[in-house]
Design a protein around this motif. Structure first.
Motif, PDB file in Angstrom:
ATOM      1  N   LYS A  55       0.843  -1.190   0.000  1.00  0.00           N
ATOM      2  CA  LYS A  55       0.000   0.000   0.000  1.00  0.00           C
ATOM      3  C   LYS A  55       0.880   1.242   0.000  1.00  0.00           C
ATOM      4  CE  LYS A  55      -3.679   2.546   0.554  1.00  0.00           C
ATOM      5  NZ  LYS A  55      -4.767   2.572  -0.453  1.00  0.00           N
ATOM      6  N   MET A  94      -6.994  -2.584   5.733  1.00  0.00           N
ATOM      7  CA  MET A  94      -7.130  -3.300   4.458  1.00  0.00           C
ATOM      8  C   MET A  94      -7.918  -4.598   4.638  1.00  0.00           C
ATOM      9  SD  MET A  94      -3.657  -2.547   2.273  1.00  0.00           S
ATOM     10  CE  MET A  94      -2.443  -3.017   3.503  1.00  0.00           C
ATOM     11  N   ARG A 146     -11.388  -3.596   4.495  1.00  0.00           N
ATOM     12  CA  ARG A 146     -11.603  -2.814   3.272  1.00  0.00           C
ATOM     13  C   ARG A 146     -11.948  -1.353   3.526  1.00  0.00           C
ATOM     14  NH1 ARG A 146     -14.729  -5.619  -1.533  1.00  0.00           N
ATOM     15  NH2 ARG A 146     -13.828  -3.811  -2.536  1.00  0.00           N
ATOM     16  N   GLU A 202      -9.342   0.484   3.576  1.00  0.00           N
ATOM     17  CA  GLU A 202      -8.334   0.852   2.577  1.00  0.00           C
ATOM     18  C   GLU A 202      -8.222  -0.307   1.599  1.00  0.00           C
ATOM     19  OE1 GLU A 202      -6.789   3.701   2.521  1.00  0.00           O
ATOM     20  OE2 GLU A 202      -6.783   4.430   4.600  1.00  0.00           O
ATOM     21  N   GLU A 203      -7.861   0.018   0.365  1.00  0.00           N
ATOM     22  CA  GLU A 203      -7.619  -1.038  -0.608  1.00  0.00           C
ATOM     23  C   GLU A 203      -6.119  -1.116  -0.892  1.00  0.00           C
ATOM     24  OE1 GLU A 203      -9.910  -3.015  -1.571  1.00  0.00           O
ATOM     25  OE2 GLU A 203     -11.751  -1.905  -1.123  1.00  0.00           O
ATOM     26  N   GLN A 243     -11.950  -9.043  -2.055  1.00  0.00           N
ATOM     27  CA  GLN A 243     -12.394  -8.171  -3.145  1.00  0.00           C
ATOM     28  C   GLN A 243     -13.769  -8.593  -3.661  1.00  0.00           C
ATOM     29  OE1 GLN A 243     -11.342  -5.344  -4.435  1.00  0.00           O
ATOM     30  NE2 GLN A 243      -9.778  -5.360  -2.840  1.00  0.00           N
ATOM     31  N   PRO A 257     -18.283  -4.829   0.862  1.00  0.00           N
ATOM     32  CA  PRO A 257     -17.606  -4.268   2.038  1.00  0.00           C
ATOM     33  C   PRO A 257     -18.494  -4.171   3.282  1.00  0.00           C
ATOM     34  CG  PRO A 257     -17.138  -2.938   0.095  1.00  0.00           C
ATOM     35  CD  PRO A 257     -18.151  -3.963  -0.322  1.00  0.00           C
TER      36      PRO A 257
END
Ligand SMILES: Nc1ncnc2c1ncn2[C@@H]1O[C@H](COP(=O)(O)OP(=O)(O)O)[C@@H](O)[C@H]1O
Ligand SMILES: [Mg+2]
Length: 323
Positions: free
Chosen positions: A9, A48, A51, A53-54, A68, A72
């Motif tokens: 990231k 992450m 989710r 943050e991606e 993914q 979310p």
């Protein structure tokens, strides 16, 4: 089981990745502790996983499923999230705060209410005393407990805990840690726990993930990391009392020697249970001015633990960094 596969990231404008190609596995029912100095990427990893943050690259899967591919909102409802301080809605009562996820899930009013009362009790609060109060009316320790209760409300299999006990004083903190470990013995959640405090990491973790500047430096059980630190960074992080920490995690039975006939006379009053830490045995020896203790399983004498064996053990493990 949570798997991170080569996760990176970058935040715009930063001169290094916040998280740099991290791969690791968090096993079902374990507490995995992410530990390292401020800014090393711990919070970013947790964010992450649910989710917020991606990642720029890499994959995260939960029980074999790439996150993914999970909505979310659904993902977050299956993951309890506890953060330091705040997090509680200031204009809602404690009961309303803990009810948030059950309400989202459409539980009946009665079921939700019962669950909230059970949870408050479980985290050591008196439901009648706190449920109608607002967050600002509680102490720091009480608020942390509410945070834990809220995260556990819908009984999520996974919990993300970001410095959950960071904002309370050391004594309350130790109590919260102990109580949480007791709850965990019962509920066996899969937990990612973030701290910058190595002592908390060693105490809480089944497994440690040691990070520096976005990178994974070392993983392993607390005793593995303590006995063979990967490099100077880990050695420094573990602190000068690394030897004492090891003795605190080593059961007396692992260093004991067989009993011989004459020992019966010599360990007069100086006894310890086999599963108690060597550190306690040392304290007993110092108090009683003895050079060995009798090691017992229940009432049965099963071995002798000598001062010299402990000394040898320390000199074997204090050799420093793993080669
Ligand atoms: N939203 C953001 N925007 C820009 N930089 C960020 C953001 N969040 C975190 N960072 C940076 O990423 C790095 C890792 O931060 P963080 O994951 O919060 O570390 P930790 O939780 O270990 O203290 C730090 O350098 C931090 O400044
Ligand atoms: Mg953080």
């Amino acid at each position: 089981m949570i798997i991170l596969d080569q996760i990176s990231k970058n935040f715009p404008g930063a001169n290094r990745p916040a998280v740099d190609r991290m791969s690791l596995r968090v096993n079902q029912g374990n507490i995995c502790v992410f530990v390292g100095p401020s800014g090393c990427g711990k919070t970013t990893i947790l964010r992450m996983v649910n989710r917020l943050e991606e990642p720029d690259s890499g994959r995260i899967s939960i029980d074999g499923k790439d996150i993914q591919d999970v909505n979310p909102d659904h993902l977050r409802r299956s993951i309890g999230y506890v953060i330091q301080q705040i997090g509680l809605l200031p204009h809602r009562t404690i009961e309303q705060n803990v009810s948030l996820v059950p309400e989202l899930l459409g539980w009946s009013r009665e079921k939700t209410r019962q669950r909230v009362m059970d949870l408050l009790t479980m985290v050591g609060l008196e439901p009648d005393e706190v449920s109608l109060k607002y967050p600002h009316q509680l102490s720091g320790g009480q608020m942390q407990r509410v945070g834990v209760a809220r995260a556990m409300a819908a009984d999520p299999p996974i919990m993300l805990m970001d410095e959950p006990f960071g904002a309370v004083d050391p004594i309350v903190r130790i109590r919260l840690q102990d109580e949480f470990l007791r709850l965990q013995q019962q509920f066996k959640k899969t937990i990612c726990f973030v701290t910058h405090d190595i002592n908390e990491a060693i105490k809480m973790g089944d497994y440690l993930v040691i990070m520096n500047q976005g990178r994974l430096v070392q993983t392993g059980t607390p005793i593995d990391v303590l006995t063979s630190p990967a490099d100077k960074f880990v050695l420094d992080l573990l602190g000068d009392d690394r030897g004492v920490k090891i003795l605190d995690l080593t059961r007396s039975e692992t260093l004991m020697e067989p009993v011989n006939e004459s020992d019966g006379f010599m360990h007069n009053g100086c006894r310890i249970q086999a599963i108690q830490p060597v550190k306690i045995a040392l304290e007993i020896m110092m108090q009683k001015n003895a050079d060995q203790v009798g090691v017992y399983r229940g009432d049965e004498l099963v071995g002798m633990l000598a001062w010299n064996s402990i000394k040898e053990h320390i000199s074997r493990i204090s050799g420093g960094v793993r080669s």
